[in-house]
Design a protein around this motif. Structure first.
Motif, PDB file in Angstrom:
ATOM      1  N   GLU A   1       2.207   0.778  -4.873  1.00 28.01           N
ATOM      2  CA  GLU A   1       1.089   1.127  -5.747  1.00 28.01           C
ATOM      3  C   GLU A   1       1.570   1.417  -7.166  1.00 28.01           C
ATOM      4  O   GLU A   1       0.927   1.032  -8.148  1.00 28.01           O
TER       5      GLU A   1
ATOM      6  N   GLY B   1       0.785  -1.224   0.000  1.00 27.87           N
ATOM      7  CA  GLY B   1       0.000   0.000   0.000  1.00 27.87           C
ATOM      8  C   GLY B   1       0.816   1.273   0.000  1.00 27.87           C
ATOM      9  O   GLY B   1       0.250   2.367  -0.029  1.00 27.87           O
TER      10      GLY B   1
ATOM     11  N   THR C   1       0.488  -0.821 -10.391  1.00 29.03           N
ATOM     12  CA  THR C   1      -0.154  -0.182 -11.540  1.00 29.03           C
ATOM     13  C   THR C   1       0.628  -0.442 -12.820  1.00 29.03           C
ATOM     14  O   THR C   1       0.049  -0.745 -13.868  1.00 29.03           O
TER      15      THR C   1
END
Length: 291
Positions: free
Chosen positions: A39, A34, A43
């Motif tokens: 992240e 997180g 992605t």
């Protein structure tokens, strides 16, 4: 990753930019799930997979690539394994964010590393027991780097919720609700159920057994049969709920039997037995059903 997302940038350059973003953040995965680095890595993994599979008819998919941006990377796809999907199995990938979850209130997800995706398989002619929209499954895309050599793996989080990524065992990011939500219900769902009871002849061609996940000989099939004035969509919340248990995800697979409920019960039961007999013939070594 602005340039990587630009539709005006050549696909190969965009792919290289995604690889660079993942390569820069991969060493920071140990800082925690997180975090901004995690992240960004997740992605980049997910969007790179969607880009390569969908762009230019999939021309760049399923082959070794040399991709140049600010750096040059050599990319290959990890071969199929016990917990890795074959690279040529799915014909498309969808981001869970693009899937409308109309019938589900609580998403079943897992925090971790990698790009959480929905794998979709649609082939022509259609495979037996495949829904019109294809067969779906949760997929987690991960990238491992050795200098400028990168390996993209399409992992099976329902089968194995962790994997060795960048040298350490890590939990995999996954969305288990999106694959079932990919089967979008008709806007007039209640009316469809009513018409199936009143005008069964109009829905006869849709009678059949449908696999909601890729067939797995090692998992137990659970066959859901809906009731009067209803459709298989009535089971979406139930299937989503039971998938919250990791052991159920690992050990069971879900099928639905669709039929117009206006037909005589004995006739519908006969059609179900016929469909199960077809499964027996096609997959003679399947696990015993749960009905």
């Amino acid at each position: 990753m602005r340039e990587a997302r630009s539709a005006t940038t050549p696909v190969a350059k965009r792919a290289a930019d995604y690889l660079q973003a993942a390569a820069m953040t991969a060493p920071l995965l140990g800082t925690g799930i997180g975090t901004p680095a995690c992240e960004t890595y997740n992605t980049a993994c997910g969007e790179l997979t969607v880009l390569l599979r969908s762009s230019e008819g999939g021309r760049l998919w399923n082959q070794p690539l040399t991709l140049t941006g600010d750096k040059t990377y050599h990319l290959r796809l990890e071969p199929a394994g016990n917990a890795v999907w074959a690279s040529n199995y799915f014909t498309a990938f969808e981001s869970p964010d693009q899937v409308k979850e109309k019938l589900i209130r609580k998403k079943i997800t897992q925090e971790g590393v990698g790009g959480a995706l929905v794998g979709v398989r649609i082939v022509n002619p259609p495979e037996k027991f495949a829904p019109v929209k294809g067969i779906t499954a949760a997929v987690t895309a991960t990238l491992d780097f050795h200098a400028t050599n990168a390996t993209l793996a399409l992992r099976r989080p329902a089968k194995q919720p962790t994997a060795i990524v960048e040298g350490k065992v890590r939990p995999l990011a996954a969305n288990f609700s999106a694959p079932i939500s990919y089967y979008e219900p008709p806007a007039n769902l209640l009316l469809v159920g009513v018409m199936g009871a009143l005008r069964s002849a109009h829905y006869e061609k849709k009678t059949g057994l449908y696999f909601l996940q890729p067939y797995d000989p090692n998992r137990i099939p659970v066959v859901f049969v809906h009731g009067l004035i209803s459709t298989p969509f009535d089971w979406v919340k139930t299937i989503n709920g039971v998938q919250a248990d990791p052991e159920i995800r690992k050990r069971y697979q879900f099928w639905v039997f669709a039929y117009p409920t206006g037909n005589p019960v004995l006739y519908s039961a006969l059609r179900l037995r016929e469909e199960l007999a077809k499964v027996d013939k096609l997959y003679p070594n399947h696990k015993d059903y749960v009905l």
